[in-house]
Design a protein around this motif. Sequence first.
Motif, PDB file in Angstrom:
ATOM      1  N   ALA A   1       0.842  -1.330   0.318  1.00 50.81           N
ATOM      2  CA  ALA A   1       0.167   0.258  -0.144  1.00 50.81           C
ATOM      3  C   ALA A   1       0.584   1.143  -0.069  1.00 50.81           C
ATOM      4  CB  ALA A   1      -0.988   0.078   0.997  1.00 50.81           C
ATOM      5  N   ASN A   2       1.786   1.612   0.735  1.00 51.01           N
ATOM      6  CA  ASN A   2       2.580   2.059   0.969  1.00 51.01           C
ATOM      7  C   ASN A   2       3.847   2.470  -0.284  1.00 51.01           C
ATOM      8  OD1 ASN A   2       1.355   3.409   3.319  1.00 51.01           O
ATOM      9  ND2 ASN A   2       2.355   1.771   4.365  1.00 51.01           N
ATOM     10  N   LEU A   3       4.311   1.470  -1.063  1.00 50.51           N
ATOM     11  CA  LEU A   3       4.989   2.067  -2.771  1.00 50.51           C
ATOM     12  C   LEU A   3       4.493   2.988  -3.412  1.00 50.51           C
ATOM     13  CD1 LEU A   3       7.171   0.537  -4.005  1.00 50.51           C
ATOM     14  CD2 LEU A   3       4.951  -1.017  -5.300  1.00 50.51           C
ATOM     15  N   GLY A   4       3.171   3.612  -3.439  1.00 58.60           N
ATOM     16  CA  GLY A   4       2.893   4.823  -4.367  1.00 58.60           C
ATOM     17  C   GLY A   4       3.502   5.823  -3.803  1.00 58.60           C
ATOM     18  N   ALA A   5       3.614   5.343  -2.836  1.00 59.29           N
ATOM     19  CA  ALA A   5       4.227   6.860  -1.739  1.00 59.29           C
ATOM     20  C   ALA A   5       5.733   7.687  -2.306  1.00 59.29           C
ATOM     21  CB  ALA A   5       3.930   6.575  -0.279  1.00 59.29           C
ATOM     22  N   LEU A   6       5.635   6.397  -2.514  1.00 56.08           N
ATOM     23  CA  LEU A   6       7.364   6.548  -3.761  1.00 56.08           C
ATOM     24  C   LEU A   6       7.909   7.377  -4.209  1.00 56.08           C
ATOM     25  CD1 LEU A   6       9.386   3.348  -2.454  1.00 56.08           C
ATOM     26  CD2 LEU A   6       9.686   6.158  -1.865  1.00 56.08           C
ATOM     27  N   PHE A   7       6.025   7.323  -5.414  1.00 53.89           N
ATOM     28  CA  PHE A   7       5.431   7.950  -6.668  1.00 53.89           C
ATOM     29  C   PHE A   7       4.882   9.406  -6.447  1.00 53.89           C
ATOM     30  CE2 PHE A   7       7.638   3.818  -7.702  1.00 53.89           C
ATOM     31  CZ  PHE A   7       8.508   3.175  -8.175  1.00 53.89           C
ATOM     32  N   GLY A   8       4.382   9.617  -5.011  1.00 54.63           N
ATOM     33  CA  GLY A   8       2.954  10.310  -4.910  1.00 54.63           C
ATOM     34  C   GLY A   8       2.041   9.910  -5.464  1.00 54.63           C
ATOM     35  N   LYS A   9       2.027   8.237  -5.868  1.00 55.47           N
ATOM     36  CA  LYS A   9       0.296   8.178  -6.037  1.00 55.47           C
ATOM     37  C   LYS A   9       0.338   6.980  -5.074  1.00 55.47           C
ATOM     38  CE  LYS A   9       1.162   9.279 -10.839  1.00 55.47           C
ATOM     39  NZ  LYS A   9       0.456   9.455 -11.624  1.00 55.47           N
ATOM     40  N   THR A  10      -1.573   6.658  -4.624  1.00 49.47           N
ATOM     41  CA  THR A  10      -1.866   5.806  -4.590  1.00 49.47           C
ATOM     42  C   THR A  10      -1.823   4.239  -5.011  1.00 49.47           C
ATOM     43  OG1 THR A  10      -2.905   7.026  -2.362  1.00 49.47           O
ATOM     44  CG2 THR A  10      -3.527   4.944  -2.789  1.00 49.47           C
ATOM     45  N   PHE A  11      -1.742   3.484  -4.996  1.00 43.19           N
ATOM     46  CA  PHE A  11      -1.782   2.299  -5.534  1.00 43.19           C
ATOM     47  C   PHE A  11      -2.851   0.798  -5.151  1.00 43.19           C
ATOM     48  CE2 PHE A  11       2.848   2.989  -7.271  1.00 43.19           C
ATOM     49  CZ  PHE A  11       2.321   3.023  -8.342  1.00 43.19           C
ATOM     50  N   LEU A  12      -2.561   1.216  -4.000  1.00 38.55           N
ATOM     51  CA  LEU A  12      -3.332   0.591  -3.256  1.00 38.55           C
ATOM     52  C   LEU A  12      -3.920   0.829  -1.885  1.00 38.55           C
ATOM     53  CD1 LEU A  12      -1.890  -3.062  -3.426  1.00 38.55           C
ATOM     54  CD2 LEU A  12      -3.250  -2.277  -4.938  1.00 38.55           C
ATOM     55  N   ALA A  13      -5.137   0.977  -1.751  1.00 32.74           N
ATOM     56  CA  ALA A  13      -5.602   1.841  -0.695  1.00 32.74           C
ATOM     57  C   ALA A  13      -6.631   0.521   0.805  1.00 32.74           C
ATOM     58  CB  ALA A  13      -6.706   2.792  -0.985  1.00 32.74           C
ATOM     59  N   ASP A  14      -6.541   0.980   1.787  1.00 30.47           N
ATOM     60  CA  ASP A  14      -6.901   0.186   2.823  1.00 30.47           C
ATOM     61  C   ASP A  14      -8.601  -0.014   2.264  1.00 30.47           C
ATOM     62  OD1 ASP A  14      -4.589   0.575   4.273  1.00 30.47           O
ATOM     63  OD2 ASP A  14      -5.003   1.451   5.793  1.00 30.47           O
ATOM     64  N   MET A  15      -8.504  -1.096   3.192  1.00 33.41           N
ATOM     65  CA  MET A  15     -10.571  -2.063   2.403  1.00 33.41           C
ATOM     66  C   MET A  15     -10.889  -2.259   4.001  1.00 33.41           C
ATOM     67  SD  MET A  15      -9.411  -4.263  -0.951  1.00 33.41           S
ATOM     68  CE  MET A  15      -7.905  -3.768  -0.898  1.00 33.41           C
ATOM     69  N   THR A  16     -11.982  -2.608   3.283  1.00 28.46           N
ATOM     70  CA  THR A  16     -12.550  -3.651   4.681  1.00 28.46           C
ATOM     71  C   THR A  16     -12.927  -4.704   3.701  1.00 28.46           C
ATOM     72  OG1 THR A  16     -13.286  -2.507   6.233  1.00 28.46           O
ATOM     73  CG2 THR A  16     -14.032  -4.243   6.097  1.00 28.46           C
ATOM     74  N   VAL A  17     -12.866  -6.019   3.970  1.00 25.38           N
ATOM     75  CA  VAL A  17     -12.688  -7.059   3.256  1.00 25.38           C
ATOM     76  C   VAL A  17     -14.318  -7.479   4.086  1.00 25.38           C
ATOM     77  CG1 VAL A  17     -12.974  -9.503   3.137  1.00 25.38           C
ATOM     78  CG2 VAL A  17     -10.952  -7.726   2.733  1.00 25.38           C
ATOM     79  N   THR A  18     -14.954  -8.024   3.746  1.00 26.16           N
ATOM     80  CA  THR A  18     -16.534  -8.558   4.424  1.00 26.16           C
ATOM     81  C   THR A  18     -17.316 -10.016   3.478  1.00 26.16           C
ATOM     82  OG1 THR A  18     -18.289  -7.149   3.138  1.00 26.16           O
ATOM     83  CG2 THR A  18     -17.278  -6.353   4.907  1.00 26.16           C
ATOM     84  N   ALA A  19     -17.816 -10.659   4.862  1.00 25.87           N
ATOM     85  CA  ALA A  19     -18.615 -11.761   4.385  1.00 25.87           C
ATOM     86  C   ALA A  19     -19.425 -11.947   4.458  1.00 25.87           C
ATOM     87  CB  ALA A  19     -17.445 -13.046   4.097  1.00 25.87           C
ATOM     88  N   SER A  20     -20.792 -12.608   4.341  1.00 26.14           N
ATOM     89  CA  SER A  20     -22.188 -12.822   4.872  1.00 26.14           C
ATOM     90  C   SER A  20     -22.416 -14.166   4.139  1.00 26.14           C
ATOM     91  CB  SER A  20     -23.207 -12.083   4.225  1.00 26.14           C
ATOM     92  OG  SER A  20     -24.443 -11.603   4.713  1.00 26.14           O
ATOM     93  N   SER A  21     -23.236 -14.687   5.176  1.00 28.43           N
ATOM     94  CA  SER A  21     -23.467 -16.101   4.981  1.00 28.43           C
ATOM     95  C   SER A  21     -25.120 -16.314   5.237  1.00 28.43           C
ATOM     96  CB  SER A  21     -23.087 -17.320   5.297  1.00 28.43           C
ATOM     97  OG  SER A  21     -23.585 -18.604   4.966  1.00 28.43           O
ATOM     98  N   THR A  22     -26.026 -16.587   5.364  1.00 29.55           N
ATOM     99  CA  THR A  22     -27.601 -17.022   5.822  1.00 29.55           C
ATOM    100  C   THR A  22     -27.952 -18.111   5.691  1.00 29.55           C
ATOM    101  OG1 THR A  22     -28.119 -14.793   5.650  1.00 29.55           O
ATOM    102  CG2 THR A  22     -30.087 -16.519   5.522  1.00 29.55           C
ATOM    103  N   MET A  23     -28.744 -18.735   6.646  1.00 28.97           N
ATOM    104  CA  MET A  23     -29.185 -20.201   6.649  1.00 28.97           C
ATOM    105  C   MET A  23     -30.189 -20.334   7.265  1.00 28.97           C
ATOM    106  SD  MET A  23     -25.312 -22.671   6.933  1.00 28.97           S
ATOM    107  CE  MET A  23     -26.329 -23.683   6.076  1.00 28.97           C
ATOM    108  N   THR A  24     -30.687 -21.672   7.088  1.00 35.88           N
ATOM    109  CA  THR A  24     -32.698 -22.426   8.025  1.00 35.88           C
ATOM    110  C   THR A  24     -31.924 -22.823   8.888  1.00 35.88           C
ATOM    111  OG1 THR A  24     -33.206 -21.919   6.339  1.00 35.88           O
ATOM    112  CG2 THR A  24     -34.201 -23.169   7.730  1.00 35.88           C
ATOM    113  N   ILE A  25     -32.065 -22.330  10.170  1.00 36.64           N
ATOM    114  CA  ILE A  25     -31.615 -23.051  11.682  1.00 36.64           C
ATOM    115  C   ILE A  25     -32.675 -24.377  11.407  1.00 36.64           C
ATOM    116  CG2 ILE A  25     -31.345 -22.988  13.744  1.00 36.64           C
ATOM    117  CD1 ILE A  25     -31.593 -20.392  13.821  1.00 36.64           C
ATOM    118  N   THR A  26     -31.862 -25.496  11.584  1.00 34.28           N
ATOM    119  CA  THR A  26     -32.927 -26.405  10.941  1.00 34.28           C
ATOM    120  C   THR A  26     -32.844 -28.018  12.930  1.00 34.28           C
ATOM    121  OG1 THR A  26     -30.517 -28.263  11.009  1.00 34.28           O
ATOM    122  CG2 THR A  26     -31.771 -27.133   8.934  1.00 34.28           C
ATOM    123  N   GLN A  27     -32.061 -27.283  13.430  1.00 31.71           N
ATOM    124  CA  GLN A  27     -32.081 -27.953  14.955  1.00 31.71           C
ATOM    125  C   GLN A  27     -31.630 -27.357  15.866  1.00 31.71           C
ATOM    126  OE1 GLN A  27     -29.357 -31.315  15.206  1.00 31.71           O
ATOM    127  NE2 GLN A  27     -27.745 -30.513  14.068  1.00 31.71           N
TER     128      GLN A  27
END
Length: 80
Positions: A54-80
Amino acid sequence: PAPATAADISTYVKGQIGLIDPNQVTVTTTWSPNNSPGSSVTVDASYPFVPFLANLGALFGKTFLADMTVTASSTMTITQ
């Protein structure tokens, strides 16, 4: 014998994590309408991700990769 709680689910999810810090993972559990069989359960997980280069771009005055939040979600029916 007893329905799972949000704390039970959070502990389980964080116990399955391999290469990231489980203390940085946020787990949210919701039931619709409740945590009884026949209802649905949704588990959302999120993790603040900082790319290794992420900070590699600082060497060139650009942002190549930004911090982000990775998310996941799952929904299921309760069987027991």
